[in-house]
Write a protein that holds these residues in place. Structure first.
Motif, short mmCIF file in Angstrom:
data_model
loop_
_atom_site.label_atom_id
_atom_site.label_comp_id
_atom_site.label_asym_id
_atom_site.label_seq_id
_atom_site.Cartn_x
_atom_site.Cartn_y
_atom_site.Cartn_z
N ARG A 1 75.94 60.45 67.57
CA ARG A 1 77.36 60.13 67.46
C ARG A 1 78.22 61.35 67.15
NH1 ARG A 1 78.92 54.71 66.80
NH2 ARG A 1 77.19 53.28 67.01
N ASP B 1 71.78 49.81 58.76
CA ASP B 1 71.59 51.24 58.56
C ASP B 1 71.55 51.61 57.08
OD1 ASP B 1 71.44 51.72 61.27
OD2 ASP B 1 73.57 52.17 61.47
N THR C 1 78.22 53.06 61.86
CA THR C 1 77.69 52.58 63.14
C THR C 1 78.15 51.14 63.32
OG1 THR C 1 75.65 51.66 62.21
CG2 THR C 1 75.60 53.99 62.86
N THR C 2 77.66 50.49 64.35
CA THR C 2 78.00 49.08 64.56
C THR C 2 77.15 48.17 63.69
OG1 THR C 2 76.45 48.96 66.41
CG2 THR C 2 78.74 49.49 66.93
N ASN D 1 80.90 59.74 60.96
CA ASN D 1 79.55 59.67 61.50
C ASN D 1 78.53 60.39 60.63
OD1 ASN D 1 80.40 58.19 63.81
ND2 ASN D 1 81.11 60.08 64.74
#
Length: 144
Positions: free
Chosen positions: A10, A68, A62-63, A16
């Motif tokens: 990313r 995560d 992140t999505t 990020n």
């Protein structure tokens, strides 16, 4: 802010993982720490004069923030090889990660001595820790 240890899918922009990694590397280097590599943990460092050692796992937006975050905790825990080292999870200081940190029971954080390293958009780092206490009941080592 450029990360020197890894390449990131990313990229290295806020918020990020690459940005978080670069920020914690810069933070510890500025504090006089020698930053090195580890086979499983994102950042390991030690201070040449005080002997303080840190192992830090870095995560970024992140999505799947919850997944995560839990992955980062698992990686950190599996890398806990010695009790005298400071262990931390570095994340961008955003509501999604604050929510995840808040969901971890304080007794777990205290028992494992986990530090939260919140990375700001300007690259600065704020460390938050539960106040680590000795057991309130005497142990065999306290009686003598």
């Amino acid at each position: 802010m450029k990360a020197t240890v890894h390449k990131f899918k990313r990229g290295t922009a806020w918020p990020n993982e690459g940005f978080v990694q670069g920020a914690i590397e810069a933070f510890f280097r500025a504090g006089g720490f020698d930053v090195g590599k580890h086979r499983t943990i994102d950042l390991v460092c030690s201070h040449p004069f005080s002997g303080v050692e840190w192992r830090v796992e870095a995560k970024g937006l992140t999505t799947a923030v919850g997944l995560d975050f839990r992955t980062g905790l698992g990686q950190l825990i599996q890398g806990m090889e010695e009790p005298g080292i400071e262990y931390g999870l570095a994340v961008p200081d955003i509501p999604q990660f604050r929510k995840q940190v808040f969901a971890v029971p304080s007794w777990v954080v205290e028992t494992l001595r986990i530090h939260w390293l919140f990375v700001q958009p300007d690259g600065s780092v704020k460390i938050e820790s539960v106040r680590f206490r000795r057991p309130q009941h005497p142990t065999a080592f306290d009686v003598g």
